[in-house]
Design an enzyme around this catalytic site. Structure first.
Site, PDB file in Angstrom:
ATOM      1  N   CYS A  88     -10.132  -7.197  -7.135  1.00 20.80           N
ATOM      2  CA  CYS A  88     -10.894  -6.121  -7.759  1.00 20.80           C
ATOM      3  C   CYS A  88     -11.114  -5.046  -6.708  1.00 20.80           C
ATOM      4  O   CYS A  88     -11.605  -5.339  -5.613  1.00 20.80           O
ATOM      5  CB  CYS A  88     -12.230  -6.649  -8.280  1.00 20.80           C
ATOM      6  SG  CYS A  88     -13.336  -5.355  -8.876  1.00 20.80           S
ATOM      7  N   CYS A  91     -15.163  -4.833  -5.833  1.00 22.72           N
ATOM      8  CA  CYS A  91     -15.903  -5.866  -5.100  1.00 22.72           C
ATOM      9  C   CYS A  91     -15.028  -6.847  -4.325  1.00 22.72           C
ATOM     10  O   CYS A  91     -15.549  -7.768  -3.714  1.00 22.72           O
ATOM     11  CB  CYS A  91     -16.814  -6.628  -6.060  1.00 22.72           C
ATOM     12  SG  CYS A  91     -15.921  -7.677  -7.223  1.00 22.72           S
ATOM     13  N   CYS A 137     -13.978  -7.500 -14.365  1.00 21.12           N
ATOM     14  CA  CYS A 137     -14.270  -8.377 -13.239  1.00 21.12           C
ATOM     15  C   CYS A 137     -15.560  -9.127 -13.542  1.00 21.12           C
ATOM     16  O   CYS A 137     -16.570  -8.513 -13.885  1.00 21.12           O
ATOM     17  CB  CYS A 137     -14.405  -7.555 -11.956  1.00 21.12           C
ATOM     18  SG  CYS A 137     -14.928  -8.539 -10.533  1.00 21.12           S
ATOM     19  N   CYS A 140     -18.504  -7.935 -10.780  1.00 18.39           N
ATOM     20  CA  CYS A 140     -19.145  -6.611 -10.741  1.00 18.39           C
ATOM     21  C   CYS A 140     -19.051  -5.852 -12.061  1.00 18.39           C
ATOM     22  O   CYS A 140     -19.629  -4.779 -12.185  1.00 18.39           O
ATOM     23  CB  CYS A 140     -18.559  -5.769  -9.615  1.00 18.39           C
ATOM     24  SG  CYS A 140     -16.848  -5.267  -9.879  1.00 18.39           S
ATOM     25  N   CYS A 160      -2.861  -7.017 -18.939  1.00 13.02           N
ATOM     26  CA  CYS A 160      -2.318  -5.683 -18.710  1.00 13.02           C
ATOM     27  C   CYS A 160      -3.391  -4.902 -17.949  1.00 13.02           C
ATOM     28  O   CYS A 160      -4.403  -4.512 -18.522  1.00 13.02           O
ATOM     29  CB  CYS A 160      -1.985  -5.033 -20.052  1.00 13.02           C
ATOM     30  SG  CYS A 160      -1.129  -3.472 -19.909  1.00 13.02           S
TER      31      CYS A 160
END
Length: 194
Positions: A88, A91, A137, A140, A160
């Site tokens: 991510c 984070c 995510c 976060c 995707c």
């Protein structure tokens, strides 16, 4: 019953704004009214929006915080074939391994499995008058992309994902790399490069 009420509200709002038939025209309603039904109000990791605006590029901020989408075939990680871990960009939570990346032909990085089942949260997304499954995510709440059920075996899933929502750590690298495969961050402004 709740689905019928949501659909009725959508149709009423859509017609009130002069958008015509909801099944034909792309709605011009705010994403807040049409978007994902996120049930989680707080995330384990959070950052002040001002910090994110300084740390992320405008494209990364738009995709991860405003649920934007980059244009197909424009993301720096779409064609990346290096071995490593996709994280991510907000984070740094590990999300996908390069072992599960495949070329879906969609123009966005696609993966058929997660590194850990709990690394991504999925929720219903009713934006643009259709039903999709949004992938965020789980640490976060950053918008990543969408999950589809048309991927390859063994999972049949296709995550995707926008390149702008991802960081990449090469298998042999000792430091994190940013979206697009460039090492570290831009020396001039401290933002992750696109």
């Amino acid at each position: 019953m709740a689905g019928l009420l949501r659909r009725g509200l959508f149709v009423a709002l859509h017609h009130a704004l002069g958008q015509g038939s909801y099944s034909v025209c792309r709605p011009a309603l705010p994403a807040v009214l049409l978007g994902a039904r996120r049930t989680k109000k707080t995330w384990p990791v959070s950052f002040p929006q001002e910090e994110l605006k300084k740390r992320l590029t405008p494209a990364q901020y738009h995709v991860t915080q405003e649920r934007g989408t980059e244009s197909a075939f424009t993301g720096g990680l779409t064609l990346n074939k290096d071995e490593g871990t996709y994280t991510c960009v907000v984070c740094s939570t590990p999300l996908f391994s390069s072992d599960t990346k495949f070329d879906s032909g969609s123009g966005w990085p696609s993966f058929f499995d997660l590194m850990k089942e709990e690394s991504i949260t999925v929720t219903d997304d009713f934006s643009y008058g259709m039903h999709r499954v949004e992938a965020t995510c789980s640490q976060c709440g950053a918008h990543l992309g969408h999950l589809f059920e048309d991927g390859p075996r063994p999972t049949g899933k296709r995550y995707c994902i926008n390149s702008a929502s991802l960081g990449f750590q090469a298998k042999d690298a000792t430091s994190s790399t940013s979206e697009g495969g460039a090492a570290g961050s831009s020396a001039s402004d401290g933002k992750t490069e696109l």
